[in-house]
Motif scaffolding. Structure first.
Motif, PDB file in Angstrom:
ATOM      1  N   GLU A  17      -2.254   2.399  -1.881  1.00  0.00           N
ATOM      2  CA  GLU A  17      -1.873   1.878  -3.271  1.00  0.00           C
ATOM      3  C   GLU A  17      -2.784   0.637  -3.287  1.00  0.00           C
ATOM      4  O   GLU A  17      -2.586  -0.211  -2.317  1.00  0.00           O
TER       5      GLU A  17
ATOM      6  N   TYR B  24      -2.010  -5.158  -3.913  1.00  0.00           N
ATOM      7  CA  TYR B  24      -2.315  -5.090  -5.264  1.00  0.00           C
ATOM      8  C   TYR B  24      -2.704  -6.559  -5.755  1.00  0.00           C
ATOM      9  O   TYR B  24      -2.417  -7.622  -5.128  1.00  0.00           O
TER      10      TYR B  24
ATOM     11  N   GLU C 136       2.172   8.791 -10.038  1.00  0.00           N
ATOM     12  CA  GLU C 136       3.501   8.750  -9.703  1.00  0.00           C
ATOM     13  C   GLU C 136       4.387   9.216 -11.092  1.00  0.00           C
ATOM     14  O   GLU C 136       3.814   9.125 -12.069  1.00  0.00           O
TER      15      GLU C 136
ATOM     16  N   GLU D 109       6.748   2.735   1.134  1.00  0.00           N
ATOM     17  CA  GLU D 109       7.645   1.221   1.197  1.00  0.00           C
ATOM     18  C   GLU D 109       8.836   0.920   1.715  1.00  0.00           C
ATOM     19  O   GLU D 109       9.602   0.570   1.040  1.00  0.00           O
TER      20      GLU D 109
HETATM   21  O1  AHR Z   1       2.443   1.508  -8.056  1.00  0.00           O
HETATM   22  C1  AHR Z   1       3.570   1.220  -8.495  1.00  0.00           C
HETATM   23  C2  AHR Z   1       4.614   0.719  -7.299  1.00  0.00           C
HETATM   24  O2  AHR Z   1       4.128  -0.057  -6.553  1.00  0.00           O
HETATM   25  C3  AHR Z   1       4.902   1.991  -6.461  1.00  0.00           C
HETATM   26  O3  AHR Z   1       5.808   2.878  -6.949  1.00  0.00           O
HETATM   27  C4  AHR Z   1       5.403   1.346  -5.327  1.00  0.00           C
HETATM   28  O4  AHR Z   1       5.109   1.917  -4.086  1.00  0.00           O
HETATM   29  C5  AHR Z   1       4.562  -0.012  -5.312  1.00  0.00           C
HETATM   30  O5  AHR Z   1       5.367  -0.899  -5.181  1.00  0.00           O
END
Ligand code: AHR
Length: 510
Positions: A314, A258, A25, A173
């Motif tokens: 992600e 995450y 990114e 998102e």
């Molecule tokens: O990876 C960092 C951010 O995490 C990304 O831009 C977003 O899609 C997510 O919330």
């Protein structure tokens, strides 16, 4: 002694190579400095791309790269990133540190990077703040072969030949940074936008499937973590009045998750943690299995033939930023704990490869759980890079049935984890590949593996191990590295020890 059963004759799903994908990114030092230093840099580069980084990425066989975001994607206007660099518009990167984005890395540079890495392309479009026309023209610019306004513009900018877009994300998102939409609103928008994401090089009746490389595979925005209401709401709207052969006008549905040991508010340090936090982190990583089953069950209701891929585009650890660095740059170190998180996730993805068709670790360089860190001209391969290296033979191999006896370990009831994580596959050359991780900080486990349907005659193995905080730094770039390891070939199987906190890859040949 844990018993490990592998039935190499019971072939399951193909482990798509794209399961080993990456994400880059316009965030912090991922693109700029990490991947792209510009043609005039003193750091060795080819057309602006760092040679050392590209070589390291080729070594782990990066299969696909997602770009330009993330949250950045829904603010990105692609026309700002084409044409002579001195004329490119500058913008504020509002999400990530408020820094000036000079757009010197744009569409042409992305395809050049993928060409050098030798990987497929996953472009994420802007649905949140862009128009249908803008998205449609971007696809035309990138892929149309022939005479058209956008193809002509591409040629004028120095690239007459079209590129291949393998995957296209229609927003990111959109329940949050991509426009704060409701699932139904997003899904209706998706239906409209995706209509103009045309696969110019295939005919109207080309069969659609996440596995068909002849079309641009369109990825709809899926849920955050356990938001099943989003999955349900999006699928209901996508599949409404939709002929079966279009399976909801999408080829993939994303999922973002995450690993934060103490939740979003208590991410903790990437390098300083105790055993309790080690197990908490690994337990959080294991949650991926539950999430895939949860969202997968809803997908099964709408798409029992599994034509719609689950795209975990992600995933990875998200800790506090390194002290003294820009909080908006998400720069974190990487230890053996990250290696185990990667091992757990990749084994889970392999096991669910009937539904999980692509994943992208976040992010490739200098951001979150990176495989590479850079500082000026220096570069290190992180423990996570080494795990991708150990797992690379699973790419495009066939998952086979396997089961290992495990016990639950940990320090707190809530965060107990199975002591061992594994998966096994057979590749096109008939070689058996096993990857196994030991989640214990203290215990070594001797393993007795029986292998059915495979007459193993030759074995080799590699191990990655180190104390739980072990990491690679710019001063000591090889402190954590893989080395060959002894595995005994026995009658009908293998015997070996999995040391505490280690990841092993084993190859067996007939
Ligand atoms: O990876 C960092 C951010 O995490 C990304 O831009 C977003 O899609 C997510 O919330």
């Amino acid at each position: 002694m844990p018993k490990y059963y592998i039935n190499a004759g019971n072939k399951k799903s193909k482990i798509n190579k794209e399961i080993y994908g990456h994400f880059s990114e316009h965030l912090g030092r991922c693109i700029y400095e990490g991947l792209y230093v510009g043609e005039d840099s003193e750091i060795p580069n080819v057309n602006g791309m760092r040679t050392d980084v590209v070589e390291a990425l080729k070594e782990i066989k990066v299969p696909v790269l997602r770009w330009p975001g993330g949250c950045f994607a829904d603010e990105y206007h692609w026309k700002d990133g084409i044409g002579p660099k001195e004329n490119r518009k500058k913008m504020i990167n509002t999400h990530w540190g408020g820094v000036i984005e000079d757009n010197s890395f744009g569409t042409h540079e992305f395809f050049e990077l993928c060409r050098q890495i030798g990987c497929e392309t996953y472009v994420n479009g802007n649905l949140g703040s862009g128009t249908v026309q803008e998205m449609s023209e971007w696809v035309e610019y990138m892929t149309f072969e022939g005479v058209s306004p956008m193809a002509d513009l591409r040629a004028k900018n120095g690239h007459p030949e079209p590129w291949k877009v393998d995957f296209f994300g229609v927003g990111n998102e959109n329940w949050g940074c991509g426009g704060n939409m409701t699932p139904e609103f997003y899904a209706n928008e998706y239906r409209r936008y995706q209509t103009y994401v045309r696969s110019y090089n295939s005919s109207f009746d080309t069969p659609r499937s996440i596995d068909n490389p002849d079309i641009i595979r369109r990825i709809a925005c899926g849920a955050n973590i356990d938001d099943t209401e989003w999955t349900e709401g999006v699928l209901k709207t996508l599949f409404r009045h939709c002929e079966d052969r279009f399976h909801g006008n999408a080829d993939g549905l994303s999922l973002h998750y995450y690993t934060h040991p103490g939740g979003w508010e208590h991410k903790g340090s990437s390098t300083e943690f105790d055993e309790k936090t080690w197990y908490m982190t690994l337990a959080k990583a294991y949650y991926m299995d539950k999430l895939i089953k949860m969202h997968g069950a809803i997908m099964d209701q709408y798409d029992p033939d599994k034509k719609l891929g689950m795209i975990v585009d992600e995933w990875g650890t998200w800790f506090d930023v390194e002290p003294g660095t820009n909080p908006g740059f998400l720069y974190q170190q990487n230890t053996m704990r990250d290696a185990l998180v990667a091992c757990i996730n990749l084994n889970i993805f392999n096991k669910h490869s009937d539904r999980v068709k692509m994943t992208c670790i976040a992010q490739m360089v200098n951001v979150l759980q990176s495989v590479i860190l850079t500082e000026g001209a220096k570069m290190v391969k992180t423990p996570t890079w080494h795990v991708f290296n150990l797992f690379k033979d699973h790419q495009d191999a066939c998952l086979v049935e396997s089961h290992i006896d495990t016990e639950m370990i940990g320090e707190e009831e809530e965060f107990m984890v199975p002591n061992l994580s594994e998966s096994a596959s057979v590749d096109a050359d008939g070689k058996l590949h096993i990857t196994i991780g030991n989640l214990s900080v203290t215990e070594d486990y001797p393993v007795d593996a029986s292998i059915a349907g495979f007459a193993g005659k030759k074995v080799s193995a590699q191990i990655l191990r180190g104390e739980m905080h072990a990491k690679n730094t710019f001063e000591e770039p090889d402190a954590v590295h893989s080395e060959s390891y002894d595995v005994e070939l026995s009658e009908g199987g293998l015997k070996f020890v999995v040391p505490a906190g280690s990841v092993i890859s084993i190859t067996v040949e007939e």
